[in-house]
Design a protein around this motif. Sequence first.
Motif, short mmCIF file in Angstrom:
data_model
loop_
_atom_site.label_atom_id
_atom_site.label_comp_id
_atom_site.label_asym_id
_atom_site.label_seq_id
_atom_site.Cartn_x
_atom_site.Cartn_y
_atom_site.Cartn_z
N LEU A 181 36.62 -26.84 24.08
CA LEU A 181 38.15 -26.81 25.16
C LEU A 181 39.40 -25.64 24.54
O LEU A 181 39.93 -25.34 24.88
CB LEU A 181 38.38 -28.00 24.77
N SER A 182 39.28 -26.45 23.65
CA SER A 182 40.59 -24.90 22.67
C SER A 182 40.57 -23.48 22.57
O SER A 182 41.48 -22.40 22.61
CB SER A 182 41.00 -25.26 21.12
N ARG A 183 38.86 -23.47 22.90
CA ARG A 183 38.79 -21.71 22.58
C ARG A 183 39.23 -21.32 24.60
O ARG A 183 38.77 -20.52 25.14
CB ARG A 183 37.76 -20.53 22.87
N CYS A 184 39.18 -22.71 25.56
CA CYS A 184 39.40 -22.72 26.58
C CYS A 184 40.86 -21.50 27.36
O CYS A 184 41.65 -21.76 26.97
CB CYS A 184 38.89 -23.98 27.48
N PRO A 185 39.99 -20.81 27.92
CA PRO A 185 41.36 -20.00 28.56
C PRO A 185 42.08 -20.43 29.20
O PRO A 185 43.68 -19.88 29.08
CB PRO A 185 41.20 -19.16 29.68
N MET A 186 42.05 -20.58 30.07
CA MET A 186 42.96 -22.33 31.09
C MET A 186 43.44 -23.03 29.60
O MET A 186 44.80 -23.38 30.40
CB MET A 186 42.09 -23.45 31.87
#
Length: 293
Positions: free
Chosen positions: A272-277
């Motif tokens: 989730l920490s790599r999610c662009p959002m």
Amino acid sequence: MHSSQTQRHGHEERFEQPVLAAQLLGQSREEVIFDGILAVLSDSAKVLRRPHETFGRRTVMKYVLFVATDPAGESTDENPGAWVEKWSDSGVRIEGMPLKPVTETRTVRVRGDRVLVTDGPFAETTEWIAGYDLVEAADLDEAIEVAASHPMAIGGRVEIRPVEPLDLGRDTENVPHEGDAPASRFLGILRTDPSAPSFTPDPASVAEWVREGLASGRYLGGEHLRPVQDATLVRRRRGQLLITDGAYADVPEWVTGIVFIDGEWEEAIDYLSRCPMARSGIAELREFWTDLS
């Protein structure tokens, strides 16, 4: 469908918080509310565990129903199982599941090179998402009918949000699954953050994140939602149907989408920490309540 007992407003009404007699039994208000909500949502989830059926229905639109708490909710003996069975058998309800208490939330923000992970929800609010349902309805009126008949429209509140399909290209489709419940362990709730630096995610980077998650088994699907201006809130109070514009909670951090994430806590947080959002918004990680015994 709006009768003389239906009230629609362009703002959210406020209700006085009721005195909960169960507090005399030693339970906190939050415990009492959660116990009641879990009883409703877990009964709903236990009813149906079968592959999705194909129905010869007219053109439909997807809506996410956010089933939320409300301190002003009223007690009800309506059968949640009957609600699930009715709308699932008609082909309207696709799936849905309850979530574990909001106190078990992990919140992820990415600001520059820093990944900020905190325990607890994005903000302390009296209204919080206790579960979700995904439905296909002909229009908003039918979605309102579905939400209004949910027992939690009495015991809590139900936000209706239209799904806005997002085409990210090949090999980014949701993973099919059997049964009423999503196959993932977690629900990621993506939100806006007005205090964050401005950042517009590149669709290509979002597609890459999705493909990475599909390859690793972290990402099992998601739904991109229309703006909060298109949200509709449904409640039933003292026999009246109340329909208002807006989200389940009056906060500036509104939900922009949901994603289904699998794995252990640290694996899910890392993905989730790599999610662009997450670079300009807030990503909440909530665990599904799967032990419905």
